[in-house]
Structures are given as structure tokens and as C-alpha cells.
Design an enzyme around this catalytic site. Structure first.
Site, PDB file in Angstrom:
ATOM      1  N   ASP A 143       0.142   6.952  -3.674  1.00  0.00           N
ATOM      2  CA  ASP A 143       0.163   5.579  -4.217  1.00  0.00           C
ATOM      3  C   ASP A 143       1.587   5.094  -4.515  1.00  0.00           C
ATOM      4  OD1 ASP A 143      -2.656   5.581  -4.135  1.00  0.00           O
ATOM      5  OD2 ASP A 143      -2.781   6.530  -6.087  1.00  0.00           O
ATOM      6  N   GLU A 195     -10.254  -6.681  -6.143  1.00  0.00           N
ATOM      7  CA  GLU A 195      -9.940  -5.888  -4.943  1.00  0.00           C
ATOM      8  C   GLU A 195     -10.521  -6.555  -3.706  1.00  0.00           C
ATOM      9  OE1 GLU A 195     -10.836  -1.687  -5.102  1.00  0.00           O
ATOM     10  OE2 GLU A 195     -10.590  -1.645  -7.270  1.00  0.00           O
ATOM     11  N   GLU A 250       4.621   8.744   2.245  1.00  0.00           N
ATOM     12  CA  GLU A 250       4.236  10.155   2.121  1.00  0.00           C
ATOM     13  C   GLU A 250       3.767  10.519   0.707  1.00  0.00           C
ATOM     14  OE1 GLU A 250       6.670   9.035   3.917  1.00  0.00           O
ATOM     15  OE2 GLU A 250       6.597  10.044   5.870  1.00  0.00           O
ATOM     16  N   GLY A 251       4.028   9.671  -0.269  1.00  0.00           N
ATOM     17  CA  GLY A 251       3.645   9.992  -1.644  1.00  0.00           C
ATOM     18  C   GLY A 251       2.219   9.552  -1.963  1.00  0.00           C
ATOM     19  N   HIS A 260      -5.563   0.168  -4.483  1.00  0.00           N
ATOM     20  CA  HIS A 260      -5.604   1.080  -5.637  1.00  0.00           C
ATOM     21  C   HIS A 260      -5.974   0.284  -6.885  1.00  0.00           C
ATOM     22  CE1 HIS A 260      -4.670   4.622  -7.963  1.00  0.00           C
ATOM     23  NE2 HIS A 260      -4.070   3.825  -8.830  1.00  0.00           N
ATOM     24  N   ARG A 312      -8.763  11.628   0.563  1.00  0.00           N
ATOM     25  CA  ARG A 312      -7.815  12.655   1.013  1.00  0.00           C
ATOM     26  C   ARG A 312      -6.401  12.097   1.087  1.00  0.00           C
ATOM     27  NH1 ARG A 312      -9.629  17.175   3.603  1.00  0.00           N
ATOM     28  NH2 ARG A 312      -7.891  17.141   5.062  1.00  0.00           N
TER      29      ARG A 312
END
Ligand code: GRF
Length: 207
Positions: A152, A181, A149-150, A116, A98
Site C-alpha cells: 500500500d 470506494e 513493491e511495497g 485501500h 496476496r
């Protein structure tokens, strides 16, 4: 002071497992994973948390709006109840599907990290490994970044590259990236916990 960590996860939870393992070996510094919250009841991450005696909370999305504060305020409540407090704690996104509301990002500003599976700013959003393969890049990798707020887009903490091989499939590339990762996420958390990240605009300097 111990940094209390809350993890938001929607899927199988291998990054969570790597974080728990690192914490148990003292590789996260003075930190404690206090709670794992998922929007998916069947998320493997919840089982991994329970098996490690970490509080695991399934928070159904119900009819709250996509990315809405209605939902995120409940997450914030659970975090705070679990002693993961704004201005003190750390929120880790580990395969969380989300998008966080601006209100939540503001509340925990500078204290939310995400992993990511690409070298950002290339291939943000979903299916990053597929995007990389389809684009034809020769190098991909993974990125740990602070969350803004964006999607990634936040300041980059650590990145590692891996080669993209001629016969790679989405699965084989994903597996090569995932192995990295599991190394850099705990490493980035340790840097945060030890107070060694200095954020200057978009740049994160490691002290
Ligand atoms: C990882 O590839 C991570 O980079 C991305 O979602 C995936 C989560 O995998 N954000 P897991 O649930 O940690 O195994």
C-alpha cells in the site's frame, strides 16, 4: 485503443461489481474487463464475473511461496492469454489478499492499481478500518493508488475522506468507506484509461 483490464480479487467482489456496472454504462472510458482471477475458489468475485459473462479463473495457491513469482507468473500467463498485456493493459486489485512479487510489479509497472480502505499512508495492510477506529482518528476514507513493491505504498491517484462517528463500529465505518470506494475506483480507472494520469515521482497529476 481499448484498454483491456484484468481484475485480481479474493473476496466478495463489491468493488468488482461497481467496476463492471461502470463499464456497462461507459463510465470507464474505452476499456473492457477481460478476466477476473482469484486465489480463493469461493470468492464472490468469481460468481459476479461469471454472471456478467466475464472469464473467471480460480488459481489455487498450492505450495507456491507467499508472494512468489512461481504463482504470479501463472497470473501473468492468464492475463496475457486474456489480452491483458504488459505495456498496454491494466491490472486492478479489488480486495486481493496476496502481495504481488517484485517481478510481477516490474512486468506491469505503472499499470497496476489498488483500492485501500483508509487514507494512506495511514493504516496500510490488513484491517485498515479497525486500525483507524482503534487509533481514534476523526476522519478516514479510501485511497486508489498505483502498486509498487511495497504494501500500500505506491503513488496516490485519488482519495476521499469520510467522518468517523463516535458510535461507529468496524462494520458501520467500513460501510461508509465502501460506498466511496465504489465511486472513486471507477473514476480512477477512467482517468487511467483516458491517459490523464501523469506520474512524477510519488505525485500523480491529473491532466
Ligand atoms: C475493500 O474494502 C477494499 O478497499 C479492500 O478490500 C475490500 C474488498 O471488498 N482492498 P470487495 O471484495 O470489493 O467487496
Amino acid at each position: 485503443m481499448t484498454t483491456n483490464i484484468g481484475v485480481l480479487a479474493s473476496g466478495r467482489g463489491t468493488n468488482l461489481r461497481a467496476l463492471i456496472q461502470s463499464a456497462s454504462e461507459g463510465r470507464l472510458g474505452d476499456a473492457a474487463i477481460k478476466v477476473v482471477i482469484s486465489n480463493r475458489q469461493t470468492a464472490g468475485a468469481l460468481d459476479i464475473a461469471r454472471n456478467s459473462n466475464i472469464k473467471a479463473v480460480y488459481l489455487p495457491v498450492g505450495d507456491s511461496q507467499w508472494g512468489g513469482w512461481d504463482y504470479d507468473s501463472k497470473i501473468a500467463e492468464i492475463l496475457i492469454e486474456s489480452e491483458v498485456r504488459p505495456n498496454e493493459g491494466l491490472v486492478l486489485l479489488a480486495g486481493y489478499t496476496r502481495i504481488l512479487s517484485p517481478e510481477f510489479v516490474g512486468m506491469f509497472r505503472g499499470r497496476i492499481m489498488n483500492i485501500h480502505p483508509s487514507l494512506l499512508p495511514s493504516f496500510p495492510g490488513l484491517n485498515a478500518q479497525r486500525q483507524a477506529l482503534e487509533y481514534g482518528v476523526k476522519i478516514s476514507g479510501c485511497t486508489v493508488h498505483l502498486v509498487d513493491e511495497g504494501v500500500d505504498t505506491g503513488p496516490i491517484v485519488l482519495q476521499v475522506s469520510v467522518p468517523v462517528l463516535d458510535d461507529d463500529t468496524v462494520d458501520s465505518l467500513s460501510e461508509r468507506i465502501l460506498a466511496e470506494e465504489h465511486k472513486i475506483y471507477p473514476e480512477a480507472v477512467r482517468l487511467f484509461v483516458e491517459g490523464r494520469l501523469r506520474i512524477e515521482g510519488r505525485r500523480v497529476r491529473l491532466g
